[in-house]
Write a protein that holds these residues in place. Structure first.
Motif, PDB file in Angstrom:
ATOM      1  N   ASP A  51       6.443  12.967   4.016  1.00 22.16           N
ATOM      2  CA  ASP A  51       6.752  12.115   5.167  1.00 22.16           C
ATOM      3  C   ASP A  51       8.177  11.892   5.187  1.00 22.16           C
ATOM      4  OD1 ASP A  51       3.806  12.087   5.681  1.00 22.16           O
ATOM      5  OD2 ASP A  51       3.797  10.133   4.129  1.00 22.16           O
ATOM      6  N   ASN A  52       8.200  10.711   6.379  1.00 25.56           N
ATOM      7  CA  ASN A  52      10.082  10.530   7.182  1.00 25.56           C
ATOM      8  C   ASN A  52       9.873   9.184   6.604  1.00 25.56           C
ATOM      9  OD1 ASN A  52      11.061  13.462   8.192  1.00 25.56           O
ATOM     10  ND2 ASN A  52       9.940  12.810  10.008  1.00 25.56           N
ATOM     11  N   TYR A  53      11.296   8.498   5.088  1.00 25.57           N
ATOM     12  CA  TYR A  53      10.888   6.858   5.211  1.00 25.57           C
ATOM     13  C   TYR A  53      10.557   6.417   6.677  1.00 25.57           C
ATOM     14  CZ  TYR A  53      11.657   3.030   3.014  1.00 25.57           C
ATOM     15  OH  TYR A  53      12.188   1.495   2.894  1.00 25.57           O
ATOM     16  N   SER A  54       9.887   5.140   6.162  1.00 25.89           N
ATOM     17  CA  SER A  54       9.662   4.031   7.721  1.00 25.89           C
ATOM     18  C   SER A  54       9.423   2.976   6.701  1.00 25.89           C
ATOM     19  CB  SER A  54       8.477   4.766   8.389  1.00 25.89           C
ATOM     20  OG  SER A  54       8.036   3.246   9.568  1.00 25.89           O
ATOM     21  N   PRO A  55      10.493   1.978   7.105  1.00 27.95           N
ATOM     22  CA  PRO A  55      10.292   0.720   6.908  1.00 27.95           C
ATOM     23  C   PRO A  55       8.788   0.265   7.163  1.00 27.95           C
ATOM     24  CG  PRO A  55      12.259   1.358   7.683  1.00 27.95           C
ATOM     25  CD  PRO A  55      11.363   2.184   7.885  1.00 27.95           C
ATOM     26  N   GLU A  56       9.057   0.160   8.402  1.00 25.89           N
ATOM     27  CA  GLU A  56       7.102  -0.277   9.142  1.00 25.89           C
ATOM     28  C   GLU A  56       6.216   0.176   7.619  1.00 25.89           C
ATOM     29  OE1 GLU A  56      10.010  -0.352  11.812  1.00 25.89           O
ATOM     30  OE2 GLU A  56       9.179   0.896  10.337  1.00 25.89           O
ATOM     31  N   ALA A  57       5.935   1.658   7.242  1.00 26.06           N
ATOM     32  CA  ALA A  57       5.069   2.403   6.448  1.00 26.06           C
ATOM     33  C   ALA A  57       4.344   1.162   4.707  1.00 26.06           C
ATOM     34  CB  ALA A  57       4.957   3.563   5.959  1.00 26.06           C
ATOM     35  N   VAL A  58       5.789   1.289   4.308  1.00 28.34           N
ATOM     36  CA  VAL A  58       6.674   0.059   3.469  1.00 28.34           C
ATOM     37  C   VAL A  58       6.111  -0.688   3.390  1.00 28.34           C
ATOM     38  CG1 VAL A  58       7.853  -0.731   1.432  1.00 28.34           C
ATOM     39  CG2 VAL A  58       8.554   1.342   2.329  1.00 28.34           C
ATOM     40  N   ARG A  59       6.618  -1.179   4.693  1.00 30.12           N
ATOM     41  CA  ARG A  59       5.543  -2.900   4.743  1.00 30.12           C
ATOM     42  C   ARG A  59       3.878  -3.037   4.863  1.00 30.12           C
ATOM     43  NH1 ARG A  59       7.815  -5.188  10.050  1.00 30.12           N
ATOM     44  NH2 ARG A  59       6.261  -4.320  10.566  1.00 30.12           N
ATOM     45  N   SER A  60       3.487  -2.013   5.697  1.00 24.25           N
ATOM     46  CA  SER A  60       1.844  -2.105   5.483  1.00 24.25           C
ATOM     47  C   SER A  60       1.250  -1.703   3.647  1.00 24.25           C
ATOM     48  CB  SER A  60       1.765  -1.115   6.557  1.00 24.25           C
ATOM     49  OG  SER A  60       0.452  -0.761   6.086  1.00 24.25           O
ATOM     50  N   ASP A  61       2.439  -0.745   2.556  1.00 22.95           N
ATOM     51  CA  ASP A  61       1.980  -0.708   1.686  1.00 22.95           C
ATOM     52  C   ASP A  61       1.590  -1.971   0.526  1.00 22.95           C
ATOM     53  OD1 ASP A  61       1.675   2.316   2.354  1.00 22.95           O
ATOM     54  OD2 ASP A  61       2.941   1.984   1.406  1.00 22.95           O
ATOM     55  N   LEU A  62       2.859  -2.544   1.730  1.00 30.90           N
ATOM     56  CA  LEU A  62       3.237  -3.840  -0.298  1.00 30.90           C
ATOM     57  C   LEU A  62       2.182  -5.083   0.708  1.00 30.90           C
ATOM     58  CD1 LEU A  62       7.194  -4.121   0.171  1.00 30.90           C
ATOM     59  CD2 LEU A  62       5.485  -3.857  -1.569  1.00 30.90           C
ATOM     60  N   GLN A  63       1.495  -4.997   2.229  1.00 28.34           N
ATOM     61  CA  GLN A  63       0.001  -6.348   2.303  1.00 28.34           C
ATOM     62  C   GLN A  63      -0.759  -5.539   1.681  1.00 28.34           C
ATOM     63  OE1 GLN A  63       0.698  -5.869   6.910  1.00 28.34           O
ATOM     64  NE2 GLN A  63       2.322  -7.786   6.615  1.00 28.34           N
ATOM     65  N   GLN A  64      -1.387  -3.799   1.366  1.00 29.91           N
ATOM     66  CA  GLN A  64      -2.336  -3.644   0.784  1.00 29.91           C
ATOM     67  C   GLN A  64      -2.164  -3.829  -0.250  1.00 29.91           C
ATOM     68  OE1 GLN A  64      -4.770  -2.615   1.829  1.00 29.91           O
ATOM     69  NE2 GLN A  64      -5.635  -2.273   0.262  1.00 29.91           N
ATOM     70  N   LEU A  65      -0.950  -4.082  -0.907  1.00 28.51           N
ATOM     71  CA  LEU A  65      -1.409  -3.941  -2.405  1.00 28.51           C
ATOM     72  C   LEU A  65      -1.319  -5.656  -2.713  1.00 28.51           C
ATOM     73  CD1 LEU A  65       1.525  -1.345  -3.792  1.00 28.51           C
ATOM     74  CD2 LEU A  65      -0.884  -1.743  -4.064  1.00 28.51           C
ATOM     75  N   GLN A  66      -0.817  -6.397  -1.956  1.00 29.66           N
ATOM     76  CA  GLN A  66      -0.220  -7.360  -2.538  1.00 29.66           C
ATOM     77  C   GLN A  66      -2.522  -7.977  -2.211  1.00 29.66           C
ATOM     78  OE1 GLN A  66       0.021  -9.961   1.257  1.00 29.66           O
ATOM     79  NE2 GLN A  66       0.304 -11.895   0.077  1.00 29.66           N
ATOM     80  N   GLN A  67      -2.866  -7.864  -1.326  1.00 33.35           N
ATOM     81  CA  GLN A  67      -4.322  -8.707  -0.868  1.00 33.35           C
ATOM     82  C   GLN A  67      -4.896  -8.086  -1.410  1.00 33.35           C
ATOM     83  OE1 GLN A  67      -7.425  -7.172   1.000  1.00 33.35           O
ATOM     84  NE2 GLN A  67      -6.601  -5.304   0.351  1.00 33.35           N
ATOM     85  N   LEU A  68      -4.966  -6.740  -2.967  1.00 30.31           N
ATOM     86  CA  LEU A  68      -5.580  -6.673  -3.968  1.00 30.31           C
ATOM     87  C   LEU A  68      -5.353  -7.482  -4.752  1.00 30.31           C
ATOM     88  CD1 LEU A  68      -4.843  -2.356  -4.533  1.00 30.31           C
ATOM     89  CD2 LEU A  68      -6.794  -3.709  -3.677  1.00 30.31           C
ATOM     90  N   GLY A  69      -5.246  -8.487  -5.490  1.00 31.56           N
ATOM     91  CA  GLY A  69      -5.143  -9.492  -6.172  1.00 31.56           C
ATOM     92  C   GLY A  69      -4.789  -8.442  -7.299  1.00 31.56           C
ATOM     93  N   LEU A  70      -3.804  -7.734  -7.078  1.00 34.27           N
ATOM     94  CA  LEU A  70      -4.100  -7.451  -9.084  1.00 34.27           C
ATOM     95  C   LEU A  70      -2.937  -7.121  -9.403  1.00 34.27           C
ATOM     96  CD1 LEU A  70      -6.115  -3.929  -8.227  1.00 34.27           C
ATOM     97  CD2 LEU A  70      -7.017  -5.957  -9.086  1.00 34.27           C
ATOM     98  N   PHE A  71      -2.053  -7.663  -8.355  1.00 35.43           N
ATOM     99  CA  PHE A  71      -0.494  -7.446  -9.192  1.00 35.43           C
ATOM    100  C   PHE A  71       0.470  -8.650  -8.561  1.00 35.43           C
ATOM    101  CE2 PHE A  71      -2.049  -3.034  -6.655  1.00 35.43           C
ATOM    102  CZ  PHE A  71      -1.395  -2.438  -7.647  1.00 35.43           C
ATOM    103  N   GLU A  72       1.073  -9.124  -9.988  1.00 36.59           N
ATOM    104  CA  GLU A  72       2.234 -10.373  -9.500  1.00 36.59           C
ATOM    105  C   GLU A  72       3.394 -10.366  -8.646  1.00 36.59           C
ATOM    106  OE1 GLU A  72       1.871 -14.204 -11.143  1.00 36.59           O
ATOM    107  OE2 GLU A  72       0.816 -12.495 -11.758  1.00 36.59           O
ATOM    108  N   LYS A  73       4.111  -8.696  -8.815  1.00 33.74           N
ATOM    109  CA  LYS A  73       5.095  -8.560  -8.144  1.00 33.74           C
ATOM    110  C   LYS A  73       5.317  -7.362  -7.891  1.00 33.74           C
ATOM    111  CE  LYS A  73      10.175  -8.728  -8.746  1.00 33.74           C
ATOM    112  NZ  LYS A  73      10.900  -9.851  -9.457  1.00 33.74           N
ATOM    113  N   VAL A  74       6.186  -6.657  -6.675  1.00 33.82           N
ATOM    114  CA  VAL A  74       5.846  -5.575  -6.673  1.00 33.82           C
ATOM    115  C   VAL A  74       7.124  -5.334  -5.714  1.00 33.82           C
ATOM    116  CG1 VAL A  74       4.981  -3.312  -5.139  1.00 33.82           C
ATOM    117  CG2 VAL A  74       3.382  -4.788  -5.767  1.00 33.82           C
ATOM    118  N   THR A  75       8.526  -3.993  -6.235  1.00 35.74           N
ATOM    119  CA  THR A  75       9.236  -4.142  -5.604  1.00 35.74           C
ATOM    120  C   THR A  75       9.015  -3.018  -5.531  1.00 35.74           C
ATOM    121  OG1 THR A  75      10.666  -3.383  -7.356  1.00 35.74           O
ATOM    122  CG2 THR A  75      10.409  -5.859  -6.541  1.00 35.74           C
ATOM    123  N   VAL A  76      10.168  -2.099  -4.214  1.00 37.93           N
ATOM    124  CA  VAL A  76      10.280  -0.539  -3.680  1.00 37.93           C
ATOM    125  C   VAL A  76      11.974  -0.276  -3.837  1.00 37.93           C
ATOM    126  CG1 VAL A  76       9.815   0.899  -1.690  1.00 37.93           C
ATOM    127  CG2 VAL A  76       8.288  -0.838  -1.904  1.00 37.93           C
TER     128      VAL A  76
END
Length: 556
Positions: free
Chosen positions: A169-194
């Motif tokens: 893919d071509n890097y997209s800040p919007e895609a990364v932001r969406s990924d972080l929202q999805q990882l957050q709502q799973l409730g599995l992670f204390e912290k995620v950084t990119v």
């Protein structure tokens, strides 16, 4: 007032068991309970979704929900309850380069990891040569003390299935932001950084994930002038069923009964496009902050509100929005200290819509959230908007027909007034919160919007500004760091019932001489600790009263 007496035992138990712990809030003289019903009924229907299904919260973090919301946190747990289960700062747009480089070196040949600036705009359009998943510890390190890579409990394949950004893919800040929202709502992670590795003209994108513990347990003891001695217990199992399902149980036995909050959550799974859902049952007891201020029951007791019920909720993304549909039931009764039904206060005013001391709410709720923050846990820029509606069905005690409408908007603006905005955990910024709501149709007095308190107008106790059919709330904060793990806040709050206090059955705010409009200002301290972010605020009301707030997480 409740005094927590189990802190030392709690920490000792944590050291022995290695489990996450929960601690009860320490109430100060003015700090009333951080009930999600406190303050303003801000975005209530949507907050159900956060607790119910783990989705990007329709009620933004730090914003409480209104009276009767089935998602309202267990009443016996104050702000410090479950504070070790509160996710740490999630840095989506910016990672300190030195930490990321150190982690990269620990895994093999050193590759320069570039610091992302302004949400990754510097890399927009760059070719993504690879996407990596890296497990890190609480210090952000990818290797342990022996130099071995940190191993995760959750499989990399599962995490890859939940993120959109892929190799090629071509890097997209919007895609990364969406990924972080999805990882957050799973409730599995204390912290995620990119972080990003520059490989020639291409880049590798690395998701650094810190897992939450598989299971957590908390126990405390408290003394309350209403229920006496209570022993709140909590347990969360994140291995219950299949990943990422979880079960949480909260029970608070006391000399005057048992309160509980039991919830099963199956979050939305992107890989299967599987709708998230949750099931919850609860019982809650609290001293009313609507029927207060020296007008009690004929027998001299203060009014108690007992809420019992449950809900079934479903959530999934709807384009850029997250939507949550809920089916809810709440039984609300007004009682005296010995839990005898109370129908009227000492002035003869009704306490419930039915007039019998019990109201029942059968409702269908829908909430939608548009999250454009640069990261979902520790935002430094962007905004989040929540809209919700909740329609009651006229069955049960009271035959209540009403619709509750709510809006909640939060905006973050990075600033550099002191040139210290590069702090990762407590960055310098301005934060603004606007909320509004109204109820159309029947309105039980216990369901009026409560204004004042730690999550509304600081400087007032909960409900002391007013209670009305409609409300408006505006808050502004200037946040700044003055140490690696310490920050400060200057805040201003304003709320109004928009002149609707006399439209509530029995006019509880009017007969108690509540102003209906109030403002507060003050200062606060934020401290990063092993328990999460600790918050201490001192608020001064427009009437000159001083109130103190001790809790966790930012106000919004």
């Amino acid at each position: 007032m409740r005094l927590t007496i189990g802190a030392l035992a709690l920490l000792t138990l944590g050291a022995l068991s290695g489990s996450e712990l929960a601690a009860s809030a320490i109430e100060t003289a003015a700090a009333t309970e951080v009930d999600l019903r406190e303050g303003t009924a801000e975005a209530q229907g949507a907050q159900r979704a956060e607790n119910a299904v783990g989705a990007v919260p329709p009620c933004p973090p730090g914003s409480p929900c209104p009276p009767g919301s089935p998602s309202a946190k267990f009443n016996r747990n104050k702000d410090f309850a479950f504070m070790l289960q509160t996710p740490a700062s999630l840095v989506a747009a910016r990672e300190i380069a030195q930490r990321a480089n150190s982690s990269a070196e620990g895994l093999g040949p050193a590759v320069q990891v570039s610091q992302q600036v302004s949400g990754g705009e510097d890399f927009r359009g760059a070719y993504v040569a690879g996407v990596k998943i890296r497990f890190v510890n609480s210090a952000g390190q990818a290797v342990d003390k022996q130099g071995n890579p940190i191993e995760g409990r959750i499989s990399e394949d599962f995490i890859r299935g939940e993120i959109k950004l892929q190799e090629g893919d071509n890097y997209s800040p919007e895609a990364v932001r969406s990924d972080l929202q999805q990882l957050q709502q799973l409730g599995l992670f204390e912290k995620v950084t990119v972080s990003v590795e520059e490989v020639g003209t291409d880049i590798n994108v690395i998701y650094n994930v810190q897992e939450r513990s598989a299971r957590s347990f908390g126990v405390t003891a408290s003394i309350d002038d209403d229920i006496g001695v209570a022993v709140p217990l909590s347990y969360t199992d994140r291995t219950f069923g299949s990943i990422p399902q979880r079960l949480s149980v909260e029970v608070a036995p006391s000399l005057r009964g048992v309160e509980y909050n039991v919830q099963f959550v199956s979050p939305y799974v992107a890989a299967d496009d599987r709708v998230g859902y949750s099931v919850r049952a609860f019982r809650d007891r609290k001293t009313s902050d609507i029927f207060n201020q020296d007008i009690d029951l004929p027998n001299g007791n203060r009014v108690r509100e007992i809420r019992m019920g449950g809900n079934l909720a479903f959530t999934r993304p709807l384009g850029e929005w997250w939507g949550t549909l809920g089916l809810n039931y709440t039984n609300i009764s007004t009682r005296d200290r010995d839990l005898n039904i109370a129908r009227r206060d000492a002035l003869g005013n009704p306490l419930t819509f039915s007039g019998r001391g019990v109201d029942e709410l059968y409702t269908v709720s829908f909430g939608a959230t548009l999250d454009r923050r640069n990261n979902p846990f520790n935002p430094t820029s962007g905004s989040i908007l929540t809209l919700s509606t909740e329609q009651s069905i006229p069955i049960g005690a009271g035959n209540i027909v009403s619709n509750r409408l709510l809006a909640n908007y939060i905006h973050y603006v990075p600033v550099t007034l002191f040139g210290i905005s590069e702090s990762e955990a407590l960055p310098e910024m301005l934060a603004f919160n606007l909320q509004a709501g109204t109820v159309i149709g029947d309105l039980p007095p216990t369901e009026a919007f409560r204004l004042g308190g730690r999550n509304s107008v600081r400087g007032y106790d909960s409900g002391d500004t007013g209670s009305g059919r409609s409300y408006f709330l505006a808050s502004g904060e200037y946040r700044f760091p003055f140490g690696q793990d310490v920050g400060g806040v200057i805040f201003v709050d304003f709320a109004s019932d928009l002149g609707t206090g006399d439209s509530v059955l029995g006019k509880p705010a009017v007969v108690r001489d509540k102003p209906g409009t109030g403002a507060g200002a003050g200062v606060g301290v934020r401290v990063r600790s092993r328990f999460g972010l600790i918050r201490f605020d001192v608020g001064v009301s427009d009437g000159g009263e001083i109130k103190f707030v001790l809790g966790t997480k930012q106000r919004f």
